[in-house]
Structures are given as C-alpha cells and as structure tokens.
Design a protein around this motif. Structure first.
Motif, PDB file in Angstrom:
ATOM      1  N   LEU A  53       0.816  -1.209   0.000  1.00  0.00           N
ATOM      2  CA  LEU A  53       0.000   0.000   0.000  1.00  0.00           C
ATOM      3  C   LEU A  53       0.849   1.258   0.000  1.00  0.00           C
ATOM      4  CD1 LEU A  53      -2.651  -1.162   2.618  1.00  0.00           C
ATOM      5  CD2 LEU A  53      -2.628  -1.497   0.144  1.00  0.00           C
ATOM      6  N   SER A  54       1.955   1.241   0.741  1.00  0.00           N
ATOM      7  CA  SER A  54       2.807   2.425   0.860  1.00  0.00           C
ATOM      8  C   SER A  54       4.276   2.041   0.789  1.00  0.00           C
ATOM      9  CB  SER A  54       2.541   3.135   2.194  1.00  0.00           C
ATOM     10  OG  SER A  54       3.486   4.161   2.425  1.00  0.00           O
ATOM     11  N   TRP A  55       5.037   2.864   0.072  1.00  0.00           N
ATOM     12  CA  TRP A  55       6.475   2.668  -0.039  1.00  0.00           C
ATOM     13  C   TRP A  55       7.210   3.097   1.237  1.00  0.00           C
ATOM     14  CZ3 TRP A  55       9.365   0.005  -3.212  1.00  0.00           C
ATOM     15  CH2 TRP A  55       9.038  -0.148  -4.564  1.00  0.00           C
ATOM     16  N   GLU A  56       6.549   3.853   2.097  1.00  0.00           N
ATOM     17  CA  GLU A  56       7.245   4.460   3.229  1.00  0.00           C
ATOM     18  C   GLU A  56       7.787   3.407   4.199  1.00  0.00           C
ATOM     19  OE1 GLU A  56       7.932   7.586   3.094  1.00  0.00           O
ATOM     20  OE2 GLU A  56       6.679   7.888   1.323  1.00  0.00           O
ATOM     21  N   TYR A  57       8.857   3.770   4.873  1.00  0.00           N
ATOM     22  CA  TYR A  57       9.528   2.839   5.776  1.00  0.00           C
ATOM     23  C   TYR A  57       9.025   2.932   7.211  1.00  0.00           C
ATOM     24  CZ  TYR A  57      13.065   1.283   2.409  1.00  0.00           C
ATOM     25  OH  TYR A  57      13.715   0.710   1.341  1.00  0.00           O
ATOM     26  N   GLU A  58       8.481   4.076   7.599  1.00  0.00           N
ATOM     27  CA  GLU A  58       8.039   4.295   8.968  1.00  0.00           C
ATOM     28  C   GLU A  58       6.543   4.574   9.000  1.00  0.00           C
ATOM     29  OE1 GLU A  58      10.074   3.896  11.423  1.00  0.00           O
ATOM     30  OE2 GLU A  58      11.949   3.802  10.286  1.00  0.00           O
ATOM     31  N   HIS A  64       0.161   8.873   6.379  1.00  0.00           N
ATOM     32  CA  HIS A  64      -0.436   9.825   5.444  1.00  0.00           C
ATOM     33  C   HIS A  64      -0.983   9.100   4.209  1.00  0.00           C
ATOM     34  CE1 HIS A  64       0.937  13.346   7.683  1.00  0.00           C
ATOM     35  NE2 HIS A  64       2.066  12.692   7.871  1.00  0.00           N
ATOM     36  N   ASP A  65      -0.273   8.050   3.755  1.00  0.00           N
ATOM     37  CA  ASP A  65      -0.764   7.244   2.634  1.00  0.00           C
ATOM     38  C   ASP A  65      -1.999   6.455   3.045  1.00  0.00           C
ATOM     39  OD1 ASP A  65       1.250   8.077   0.888  1.00  0.00           O
ATOM     40  OD2 ASP A  65       2.614   6.504   1.546  1.00  0.00           O
ATOM     41  N   LEU A  66      -1.963   5.900   4.252  1.00  0.00           N
ATOM     42  CA  LEU A  66      -3.102   5.130   4.752  1.00  0.00           C
ATOM     43  C   LEU A  66      -4.313   6.034   4.970  1.00  0.00           C
ATOM     44  CD1 LEU A  66      -1.175   2.905   7.319  1.00  0.00           C
ATOM     45  CD2 LEU A  66      -2.014   2.218   5.067  1.00  0.00           C
ATOM     46  N   LYS A  67      -4.071   7.256   5.407  1.00  0.00           N
ATOM     47  CA  LYS A  67      -5.170   8.198   5.594  1.00  0.00           C
ATOM     48  C   LYS A  67      -5.836   8.515   4.259  1.00  0.00           C
ATOM     49  CE  LYS A  67      -6.327  12.690   7.617  1.00  0.00           C
ATOM     50  NZ  LYS A  67      -5.793  13.900   8.302  1.00  0.00           N
ATOM     51  N   GLN A  68      -5.019   8.607   3.188  1.00  0.00           N
ATOM     52  CA  GLN A  68      -5.581   8.854   1.864  1.00  0.00           C
ATOM     53  C   GLN A  68      -6.517   7.726   1.448  1.00  0.00           C
ATOM     54  OE1 GLN A  68      -4.879  11.615  -0.836  1.00  0.00           O
ATOM     55  NE2 GLN A  68      -6.900  10.655  -0.765  1.00  0.00           N
ATOM     56  N   TRP A  88       4.990  -1.687   8.149  1.00  0.00           N
ATOM     57  CA  TRP A  88       4.154  -2.630   8.913  1.00  0.00           C
ATOM     58  C   TRP A  88       5.058  -3.374   9.889  1.00  0.00           C
ATOM     59  CZ3 TRP A  88      -0.953  -4.648   6.931  1.00  0.00           C
ATOM     60  CH2 TRP A  88      -1.484  -5.646   7.744  1.00  0.00           C
ATOM     61  N   ASP A  89       5.013  -2.971  11.159  1.00  0.00           N
ATOM     62  CA  ASP A  89       5.846  -3.577  12.196  1.00  0.00           C
ATOM     63  C   ASP A  89       5.120  -4.797  12.748  1.00  0.00           C
ATOM     64  OD1 ASP A  89       7.751  -4.096  14.071  1.00  0.00           O
ATOM     65  OD2 ASP A  89       7.486  -2.253  15.210  1.00  0.00           O
ATOM     66  N   ASN A  90       4.748  -4.799  13.992  1.00  0.00           N
ATOM     67  CA  ASN A  90       3.929  -5.897  14.502  1.00  0.00           C
ATOM     68  C   ASN A  90       2.461  -5.528  14.392  1.00  0.00           C
ATOM     69  OD1 ASN A  90       2.876  -4.843  17.268  1.00  0.00           O
ATOM     70  ND2 ASN A  90       5.062  -4.375  17.318  1.00  0.00           N
ATOM     71  N   ILE A  91       1.611  -6.537  14.347  1.00  0.00           N
ATOM     72  CA  ILE A  91       0.200  -6.313  14.049  1.00  0.00           C
ATOM     73  C   ILE A  91      -0.483  -5.459  15.114  1.00  0.00           C
ATOM     74  CG2 ILE A  91      -0.495  -8.483  15.117  1.00  0.00           C
ATOM     75  CD1 ILE A  91      -2.090  -6.700  12.047  1.00  0.00           C
TER      76      ILE A  91
END
Length: 231
Positions: A53-58, A64-68, A88-91
């Motif tokens: 879903l998002s390229w971001e690492y943190e 911000h991508d998830l909010k979109q 995506w760290d731990n669930i």
C-alpha cells in the motif's frame, strides 16, 4: 453492500519512491485510482487490499498514505501486508496506528455477512524459477500462517475470501503449495497482487480452478480500476 478489491497502490507520501521503472501505466496512477474508486465505490462498500500500500519505511509517514485510503468511500478497507510494506511492524502496533476505517489482518479473520475474510503475505514458492535458498525460511513461515488462518476460517462455515500478496502461482504460471492449500480448504475467492510484468500477467491462472476463483488485483494490471468481487 458490495465488495471490491485492488492491491499494490504503492503510494509514497514523501515522494521519494515510485514505480516508473514498470512503465507508462504508472503515470498519474494515484490520481487515476482515486478517480475510479470514487466513481464506483459507495460509503457502505467493503474494499480488500492485499498488500504493498505504501512505499514508506516508517508508520509516521506511511500514515499519510493510509489516511488517503481511509478517506475514500467504503466503510471498511481490509488490508494485508505486502513485501514492500516496510512500515508494517507488529500487528498490534499497526492496528493501534491506522485510521479507523482500515482493518489490518495478519493471523486473524473477520466475518462479514456470509463471508469470512482472512489473509497473509505469502511468499515465493520452491517450484518458482526465481526461488532462492534464502527464500526457504520465509516460505515455510508464510505457509504455516496461511494454513492456520484457513483452519480458523473454516470453523465459521462461511465462504472464504483469502488475501495473499504473493500470487499462489509461480512467475511462469504453475500451481504451488499455496494454490493447493486454497483448493484443499475450499476457498471461494483468492485475491493476490505483486505481479507487475506483462509476462507474469499473461501466465497467471485467472478464474476458477478446482472451485477457487483466483484473481490478480494489482492496480496496474487492473488499469488502476478496482474490481467488484461477485458475492
């Protein structure tokens, strides 16, 4: 209520990452996807998104991508992890961090009407030409997660939708242990992404195979246009 699917959005809030190496199909991909999404998906619908879903690492920037995604129509957006979802760290952390309309799945299920939805990332299978010895541990871990998820889902006696980021077929179109697992557990619909090359699209076994409706839902494959899952 309708159920829709699309994967591999590869949003990047920071703008540091893109999919241009995969061709012109990715030009203005975000704008095309959002436009198509708004045209066909209503507030009461469900949207399934199997990974990347998002390229971001943190999480701080991926949020911000998830909010979109969250502000787009659809009362629930059910997501699973892709190999590029590094944020995506731990669930538990993910569930506590994402916007309210987004429901992350890892080793659990969600029941909606006559359906039970579950999913996992999956992995490259041992019979794939690109499989490497270093893939073995990840494959075995992901296979076991999928097996346990399906065992939980079957207890509900509802029709199963399985989201798996890595396709349950090899890059040259052969069945794998994952596709067999779906068939052995009477999955109704299996949705996947990850494939971005025309030769992979051409070899993918789309459609019903031994009772399972396998669908590739990578956004570029779909022309950035979500597809409705026939319920």
């Amino acid at each position: 209520m309708k159920i829709w699917a699309i994967s591999d959005l590869h949003f990047s809030y920071s703008g540091r990452y893109d999919m241009k190496k995969f061709g012109e199909i990715w030009n203005n991909s975000k704008e095309k996807l959002i436009s198509n999404w708004r045209k066909k998906i209503s507030r009461e619908d469900i949207v399934l998104l199997p990974g990347d879903l998002s390229w971001e690492y943190e999480m701080q920037t991926a949020y911000h991508d998830l909010k979109q995604i969250a502000i787009l129509p659809g009362k629930k957006k059910i997501i699973t992890r892709g190999n590029h979802d590094i944020w995506w760290d731990n669930i538990t952390t993910v569930k506590n961090s994402v916007p309210a309309s987004i429901i992350p799945l890892a080793e659990d299920i969600i029941e909606i009407d006559d359906w039970v939805i579950t999913g996992s990332m999956g992995w490259i299978s041992p019979n794939d030409p690109v499989f490497d010895v270093l893939d073995r541990n990840s494959f075995e871990k992901e296979y076991e997660i999928a097996r346990k998820n399906l065992a939980k889902a079957k207890l509900t006696n509802k029709r199963i939708i399985y989201l798996i980021h890595f396709p349950p077929f090899t890059t040259d179109g052969k069945e794998t242990q994952f596709s067999q697992l779906m068939m052995d557990n009477s999955v109704s619909v299996c949705l996947c992404g990850h494939f971005h090359m025309p030769k992979e699209w051409a070899s993918f076994q789309s459609g019903v195979l031994n009772g399972v409706n396998f669908q590739l839902v990578s956004t570029d494959y779909l022309g950035h246009d979500p597809i409705e899952i026939n319920t």
